[in-house]
Design an enzyme around this catalytic site. Structure first.
Site, PDB file in Angstrom:
ATOM      1  N   GLU A  56      10.205  47.998  24.839  1.00 54.21           N
ATOM      2  CA  GLU A  56      10.323  46.964  25.860  1.00 54.21           C
ATOM      3  C   GLU A  56      10.458  45.566  25.267  1.00 54.21           C
ATOM      4  O   GLU A  56      11.200  44.727  25.784  1.00 54.21           O
ATOM      5  CB  GLU A  56       9.118  47.024  26.810  1.00 54.21           C
ATOM      6  CG  GLU A  56       9.144  48.199  27.768  1.00 54.21           C
ATOM      7  CD  GLU A  56       8.780  49.526  27.101  1.00 54.21           C
ATOM      8  OE1 GLU A  56       9.146  50.595  27.648  1.00 54.21           O
ATOM      9  OE2 GLU A  56       8.131  49.489  26.037  1.00 54.21           O
ATOM     10  N   HIS A 126       1.438  54.277  36.016  1.00 55.68           N
ATOM     11  CA  HIS A 126       2.681  54.282  36.792  1.00 55.68           C
ATOM     12  C   HIS A 126       2.497  53.729  38.206  1.00 55.68           C
ATOM     13  O   HIS A 126       3.335  53.983  39.072  1.00 55.68           O
ATOM     14  CB  HIS A 126       3.239  55.708  36.888  1.00 55.68           C
ATOM     15  CG  HIS A 126       3.634  56.293  35.575  1.00 55.68           C
ATOM     16  ND1 HIS A 126       2.732  56.919  34.745  1.00 55.68           N
ATOM     17  CD2 HIS A 126       4.821  56.348  34.943  1.00 55.68           C
ATOM     18  CE1 HIS A 126       3.349  57.341  33.662  1.00 55.68           C
ATOM     19  NE2 HIS A 126       4.629  57.001  33.755  1.00 55.68           N
TER      20      HIS A 126
END
Length: 322
Positions: A56, A126
């Site tokens: 990322e 998540h």
């Protein structure tokens, strides 16, 4: 279109109308985990729609570099929960690039997209809602849509805006609703909240998924308590629309803010402080927050963690009884 199709349509429009636009991230060329980029590789080729390594920090660092050279960079972080390795790049590079160079350089062509919020079974890695982390940072914009029409219009506004933007997409809504979304490009204004329902007794404020919960709560409050609720979708977290919110609170005298992120230092705290400063003499009760809890997102207890209609309804009851 449903929400993921409207996101796809927005990116498609950007790639078609801007030769410098590129979209990239983990599994983007395959359509992405939630299919938001499906079909774009075949249409625009691997130089403009491509996969990245699982890094990322690298994704956002590369996107900043592209934006600085004048390209329109649309970077996808696979889940909002994964954005933290790129936190330094966003906060210390993207947000400050224009300021530190005295406006000689900027990365205003940068948009970072990420699926956001709970999905019912995502658990601690998540289901997070990290918008408040970025709301502390001058130089970026943070936007969260509630549905397909808003998703396309607000995403195109972010892509075309001359500031770096973070666009969080409520993942539980990707396939939840279908709306008549214009096929062609259009923009909705950033930093402008939308009043979805007029009311006189209490203001309900949310963003993303929570707007739909509050719409149901407003109907319950009218039916069971005779309480008239004004419902507002904040839409842009940073910079947020203080004027619309405060104007509503001056009228109703009460405010309930609901979000999925933890209670402490969630963005509702900033809203509550501002409203208290601006509307104190007009208020009939303290601002009430209905939020997630100060714990990691649990798997089996996720249904109890989120601010559902019953917790929000109880919040209205407390507001009216104060």
């Amino acid at each position: 279109m449903n929400l993921f199709q409207s996101v796809n349509s927005a990116i498609d429009d950007s790639l078609a109308n801007d030769p410098s636009a590129v979209v990239f991230g983990e599994d983007v060329s395959f359509g992405g985990v939630f299919r938001c980029t499906v079909g774009l590789l075949d249409k625009y080729g691997k130089d403009r729609v491509f996969n990245t390594p699982l890094c990322e920090q690298g994704i956002v660092g590369f996107a900043i570099g592209m934006a600085v050279t004048g390209a329109t960079a649309i970077a996808e972080i696979q889940f909002a929960d994964y954005i933290f390795p790129a936190f330094d790049q966003i906060v210390n590079e993207a947000a400050k690039y224009r300021y530190r160079s005295g406006n000689m350089f900027n990365c205003g062509g940068l948009t970072v997209r990420a699926p956001w919020g709970c999905v019912g079974h995502g658990a601690l890695y998540h289901s997070q809602s990290p918008e408040a982390f970025f709301a502390h940072v001058p130089g970026i914009k943070v936007v969260i849509p509630r549905g397909p029409i808003q998703a396309k219009g607000l995403l195109l506004s972010c892509i075309n805006d001359q500031n770096p933007c973070i666009f969080f997409e409520p993942k539980v809504l990707y396939r939840a609703a279908v709306e008549q979304v214009p096929v062609g490009p259009y923009e909705l204004p950033l930093s402008q909240a939308e009043v979805l329902q007029e009311g006189s007794d209490a203001t309900l404020l949310g963003w993303g998924t929570q707007v739909h919960v509050l719409r149901e709560v407003a109907a319950m409050a009218q039916e069971k308590l005779g309480v008239s609720c004004e419902l507002i979708d904040l839409q842009t977290i940073l910079p947020w629309d203080m004027a619309t919110v405060c104007e509503s609170v001056v009228k109703t005298g009460r405010l309930l803010v609901a979000h999925e992120a933890p209670y402490t230092s969630g963005f509702a705290a900033e809203i509550a402080t501002t409203v208290q400063e601006q509307c104190f003499l007009n208020m009939e009760a303290p601002v009430h927050r209905v939020c997630g809890f100060d714990t990691p997102f649990s798997h089996i207890h996720e249904v109890f963690y989120i601010p559902d209609k019953w917790r929000c309804f109880e919040g209205i009851r407390k507001l009216m009884a104060y």
